[in-house]
Design an enzyme around this catalytic site. Structure first.
Site, mmCIF file in Angstrom:
data_model
loop_
_atom_site.group_PDB
_atom_site.id
_atom_site.type_symbol
_atom_site.label_atom_id
_atom_site.label_comp_id
_atom_site.label_asym_id
_atom_site.label_seq_id
_atom_site.Cartn_x
_atom_site.Cartn_y
_atom_site.Cartn_z
ATOM 1 C CB SER A 31 -0.912 -0.006 1.229
ATOM 2 O OG SER A 31 -0.161 0.031 2.422
ATOM 3 C CG HIS A 79 -0.983 -5.243 4.354
ATOM 4 N ND1 HIS A 79 -0.319 -4.569 5.356
ATOM 5 C CD2 HIS A 79 -0.556 -4.686 3.199
ATOM 6 C CE1 HIS A 79 0.455 -3.646 4.829
ATOM 7 N NE2 HIS A 79 0.325 -3.686 3.522
ATOM 8 C CD GLU A 82 -0.323 -2.125 9.180
ATOM 9 O OE1 GLU A 82 0.276 -1.813 10.228
ATOM 10 O OE2 GLU A 82 0.110 -1.871 8.045
ATOM 11 C CD GLU A 109 2.411 -5.062 7.628
ATOM 12 O OE1 GLU A 109 1.769 -4.726 8.640
ATOM 13 O OE2 GLU A 109 2.792 -4.274 6.765
ATOM 14 C CG ASP A 123 -1.726 1.785 8.597
ATOM 15 O OD1 ASP A 123 -2.385 2.751 8.165
ATOM 16 O OD2 ASP A 123 -0.752 1.303 7.988
ATOM 17 C CD GLU A 149 0.693 3.731 9.763
ATOM 18 O OE1 GLU A 149 0.992 3.124 10.821
ATOM 19 O OE2 GLU A 149 1.086 3.362 8.643
ATOM 20 C CG ASP A 207 2.682 4.828 5.856
ATOM 21 O OD1 ASP A 207 3.729 5.107 5.259
ATOM 22 O OD2 ASP A 207 2.136 3.701 5.748
ATOM 23 C CE LYS A 255 5.453 1.912 5.715
ATOM 24 N NZ LYS A 255 4.233 2.086 4.889
ATOM 25 C CG HIS A 306 7.113 -3.881 9.106
ATOM 26 N ND1 HIS A 306 6.536 -5.104 9.308
ATOM 27 C CD2 HIS A 306 6.090 -2.992 9.240
ATOM 28 C CE1 HIS A 306 5.250 -4.966 9.539
ATOM 29 N NE2 HIS A 306 4.958 -3.697 9.501
ATOM 30 C CE LYS A 345 3.009 0.041 10.241
ATOM 31 N NZ LYS A 345 1.750 0.443 9.603
HETATM 32 C C1 LIG Z 1 3.737 -1.223 6.463
HETATM 33 C C2 LIG Z 1 2.751 -0.760 5.691
HETATM 34 O O1 LIG Z 1 2.418 -1.371 4.543
HETATM 35 P P1 LIG Z 1 3.180 -1.271 3.152
HETATM 36 O O2 LIG Z 1 4.586 -1.678 3.393
HETATM 37 O O3 LIG Z 1 2.415 -2.204 2.274
HETATM 38 O O4 LIG Z 1 3.073 0.171 2.721
HETATM 39 C C3 LIG Z 1 1.954 0.422 6.054
HETATM 40 O O5 LIG Z 1 1.062 0.837 5.315
HETATM 41 O O6 LIG Z 1 2.197 1.014 7.103
HETATM 42 MG MG LIG Z 2 0.653 2.584 6.843
#
Ligand SMILES: C=C(OP(=O)(O)O)C(=O)O
Ligand SMILES: [Mg+2]
Length: 424
Positions: free
Chosen positions: A42, A154, A163, A204, A241, A285, A312, A337, A365, A388
């Site tokens: 995503s 996911h 999430e 995840e 999330d 999130e 994010d 990230k 992650h 996370k």
């Molecule tokens: C970890 C996540 O998913 P992705 O790595 O698919 O963006 C997220 O959206 O926070």
């Molecule tokens: Mg996210």
């Protein structure tokens, strides 16, 4: 003087079986270190570009071009440089790429080398990676956002929110907090099983049952918290999330398909208020889409003094975008990230900006991961206070938890922030 003697990459696999880049750096003193790049599903629109081959290998997802860029263009420029000047290494790669989003070299090529150089530098100085990246100030064990139910992109179920996570906030140390969420996870498995639902897991490692609404997972999780013998709201809180960029329909509303309804931004915020009044939710999130800055403003005004609002897709670990958000008063926290921005130095720049402006940082992650535990060291090094990194049902996620256990034992005097990071 130690210098970079060799750099190369190869194509390895991530936790979804997709190809990804592993970069290796060899120093003149013989030190050798590698790093593996993760990959999202995503993804935010403004993330750095992940270079994919687009041919018929691996359904177009091969990374041989990115590997080639490491082996030729990047290696040519970095050989001979000091591994101890991370800023110079990363700035050099940014220069040779010449774009804002690494669309020439590929952020997967650049980040792999950036992480491998940091790891090699630490190893050659014979200090742990977290200590190299953060020095004597690396002291904070992060509170896990432990992913326990998956939906959205996911998983393949009826749950719209991506999430549902539990956060062990009322514990004295990381080890006790981690143990608590593992016990809750095991109790949740029994509860889902007894409901006749599948205990198969999403990307995840959270369970992916078909539940009737986006609220029901919270109720089931709270049942598991109680069954495990912990106090919800005191020791264990809930983080969500929503990944709302994925929910936007053709009318610009948020489609909750599992519930058969579609909400405006305003209605989404009211829905969150209702959920926060009923349940111990301390963090949301991507509650609204990355393009909906007006909605985010309203959400921050109505919820930002009560809970953590994490950007994010909204901020994609990008200091320039975060600076705009800080100025406009949007969100109060940022997900970190490294592959969204493309290098270790740029990730650190974003964290510095966030911390200077009182925005919480959550190291994260990607949904496609590997055995590489770089983010565990990174979280401690930069005192992020939260991480996370999925559940314990997948070994790519366990790698991070086990590395954190190792780091905590090594530091000995580490802090664990419990409730503090969320008080605004
Ligand atoms: C970890 C996540 O998913 P992705 O790595 O698919 O963006 C997220 O959206 O926070
Ligand atoms: Mg996210």
């Amino acid at each position: 003087m130690v210098f970079i003697d060799n750099i190369y990459a190869d194509e390895v696999l991530d936790s979804r079986g997709n190809p990804t880049v592993r970069a290796t750096v060899i120093l003149s003193d013989g030190t050798k270190a590698s790093a593996i790049v993760p990959s999202g599903a995503s993804t935010g629109k403004r993330e750095a570009l992940e270079l994919r081959d687009g041919d018929d290998r691996f359904l177009g997802k091969g990374v041989l071009k990115a590997v080639e860029n490491v082996n030729t263009t990047i290696a040519d420029e970095l050989l001979g440089l000091s591994p101890y000047n991370q800023a110079e290494i990363d700035a050099t790669m940014k220069d040779i790429d010449g774009t804002d989003n690494y669309s020439n070299l590929g952020a997967n090529a650049v980040l792999g080398v950036s992480m491998a150089v940091a790891r090699a530098a630490a190893a050659s100085l014979d200090i742990p990676l977290y200590r190299y990246l953060g020095g004597a100030n690396s002291m904070t064990m992060p509170v896990p956002m432990f992913n326990i139910i998956n939906g959205g992109e996911h998983a393949n179920n009826s749950v719209d929110f991506q999430e549902y996570m539990v956060m062990p906030v009322g514990f004295d140390n990381f080890n006790d907090g981690l143990r608590a969420v593992c016990e809750i996870y095991q109790n949740l498995k029994k509860i889902i099983d007894s409901m006749g639902e599948s205990t198969a897991v999403g990307d995840e490692g959270g369970f992916a049952p078909n539940l009737g609404s986006n609220e029901e997972p919270i109720q089931v999780i709270l049942e598991a918290v109680e069954k495990a013998g912990y106090k919800a709201g005191e020791q264990i809180c809930i983080a969500l999330d929503v990944a709302a960029s994925e929910l936007v329909d053709q009318n610009g509303n948020y489609a909750l398909k599992g519930e058969g309804r579609s909400l405006t931004a305003d209605e989404m915020v009211s829905y969150y208020e209702e959920l926060c009044n009923k349940y111990p939710i301390i963090s949301i999130e991507d509650g609204l889409s990355e393009d909906d800055w007006d909605g985010w403003k309203i959400m921050t005004e109505r919820l930002g003094s009560k809970i953590q609002l994490v950007g994010d897709d909204l901020y994609v670990t990008n200091a320039n975008i975060l600076a705009q958000g800080i100025q406009k008063g949007i969100a109060n926290s940022i997900l970190i990230k490294p592959n969204q921005i493309g290098s270790v130095s740029e990730t650190m720049l974003t964290i510095r900006l966030a911390q200077r402006n009182n925005y919480n940082c959550v190291m994260s992650h990607r949904s496609g991961e590997s055995e590489d535990s770089f983010i565990a060291d990174f979280a401690v090094a930069l005192n992020c206070g939260q991480i996370k990194t999925g559940s314990t049902a997948r070994s790519d996620r366990i790698a991070k938890y086990n590395r954190l256990l190792e780091i905590g034992a090594e530091i000995g005097y580490a802090e664990y922030l419990g409730k503090q990071p969320f008080s605004k």
